[in-house]
Design a protein around this motif. Structure first.
Motif, mmCIF file in Angstrom:
data_model
loop_
_atom_site.group_PDB
_atom_site.id
_atom_site.type_symbol
_atom_site.label_atom_id
_atom_site.label_comp_id
_atom_site.label_asym_id
_atom_site.label_seq_id
_atom_site.Cartn_x
_atom_site.Cartn_y
_atom_site.Cartn_z
ATOM 1 N N ARG A 120 0.807 -1.228 0.000
ATOM 2 C CA ARG A 120 0.000 0.000 0.000
ATOM 3 C C ARG A 120 0.839 1.276 0.000
ATOM 4 N NH1 ARG A 120 -2.771 1.087 4.184
ATOM 5 N NH2 ARG A 120 -2.059 -0.461 5.692
ATOM 6 N N ALA A 179 0.200 3.843 -3.000
ATOM 7 C CA ALA A 179 -1.029 4.623 -2.843
ATOM 8 C C ALA A 179 -0.872 5.666 -1.748
ATOM 9 C CB ALA A 179 -2.201 3.694 -2.536
ATOM 10 N N GLU A 180 -0.162 5.316 -0.678
ATOM 11 C CA GLU A 180 0.063 6.258 0.413
ATOM 12 C C GLU A 180 0.886 7.446 -0.070
ATOM 13 O OE1 GLU A 180 0.383 8.476 3.632
ATOM 14 O OE2 GLU A 180 -0.996 6.795 3.420
#
Length: 286
Positions: free
Chosen positions: A227, A230-231
């Protein structure tokens, strides 16, 4: 491209998930990925993983007196898997570049999207043997990297500040995205010559380097490897947001395109309201 904050988060992730585990096997799946041959990848088999270190955008995974060093380049990534496929990977044209399997199951893949294969892997006794690490400038989050040390790096630099910030031999770890974010936070034009910055501008820029990177590292802390991309994107204020409103002043974020990259900036915040010349676009309009 993974930059300092994402690579630092991957380092934390590997310290938690890899350290103490024993390597069962390592497979190279792309011909271009391995940049060294002695020691061979097979020398890692049976070794126990120790702590992982970050050198700029490089990750150095330790296995006793050997290190598996990787640079993820523009389109590379590390994908952790608790369960790996039962069949070994086959060399081919897909995104898989290298697989490391651990005893007891699990491991990770190094993958690279696109057709330009730049992801690099080295097996060395000392990370400093990797040419890219040997050439690195100081780490902007290291102890001792203060305002005076930063100012000294800019002295005599006749290049545009955007390019200086991205030069790994000057400062380690900053790439295209975070240089845009830093310059926006410092209210500085990306085209301004580094040597022409005034004392106050240097101070603002130094503070923007420290705060932007530290905040990005903190946002990424504890985020699972899958992730992190996306962060990163969610935390960017100007990079990759051409045509959107600046979150500070509301002006439209603009873009300057180059042969293989682009920068984004806010005219009101950074250039006195004046759009920067986009020479590539100008040529297309002629």
């Amino acid at each position: 491209m993974p930059e300092l904050p994402e690579v630092e988060a991957l380092r934390d992730f590997l310290d938690e998930h890899l350290a103490g585990r024993v390597v069962e096997r390592v497979w190279p799946a792309a011909v271009s990925v391995l940049k060294t041959y002695d020691p061979p990848l097979t020398a890692l088999h049976g070794r126990t993983a120790g702590p992982t270190a970050r050198h700029g955008k490089f990750l150095a995974l330790s296995f006793g007196d050997l290190h598996l060093v990787t640079h993820l380049a523009r389109a590379g990534w590390l994908r952790w898997q608790d369960t790996l496929p039962a069949t070994p990977p086959r060399p081919g044209k897909g995104p898989l570049a290298l697989r490391l399997a651990l005893e007891g199951g699990g491991g990770f893949d190094l993958t690279e999207a696109g057709t330009q294969k730049r992801l690099a892997v080295y097996v060395v006794h000392d990370p400093a043997e990797v040419p890219g690490i040997a050439r690195l400038g100081p780490d902007p989050l290291a102890e001792g990297f203060d305002r005076d040390a930063f100012a000294a790096l800019l002295t005599g630099e006749r290049r545009q500040i955007k390019g200086v910030l991205r030069d790994q031999s000057v400062i380690a770890g900053i790439g295209n995205a975070y240089s845009d974010e830093i310059l926006h936070a410092a209210r500085t034009s990306p085209f301004k010559l580094a040597a022409k910055l005034g004392e106050d501008e240097v101070t603002r820029l130094y503070e923007a380097v420290e705060s932007t990177l530290a905040e990005a590292v903190e946002r990424s802390r504890g985020v699972a490897a899958g992730r992190l991309k996306a962060e990163k994107k969610s935390g960017l204020r100007v990079h990759g947001r051409a045509g959107e409103a600046c979150p500070v002043c509301g002006d439209t974020i603009r873009e300057v395109s180059f042969a293989d990259s682009a920068l984004q900036y806010c005219p009101t915040c950074q250039t006195g309201g004046k759009p920067l010349a986009d020479r590539r676009l100008s040529r297309l309009l002629k």
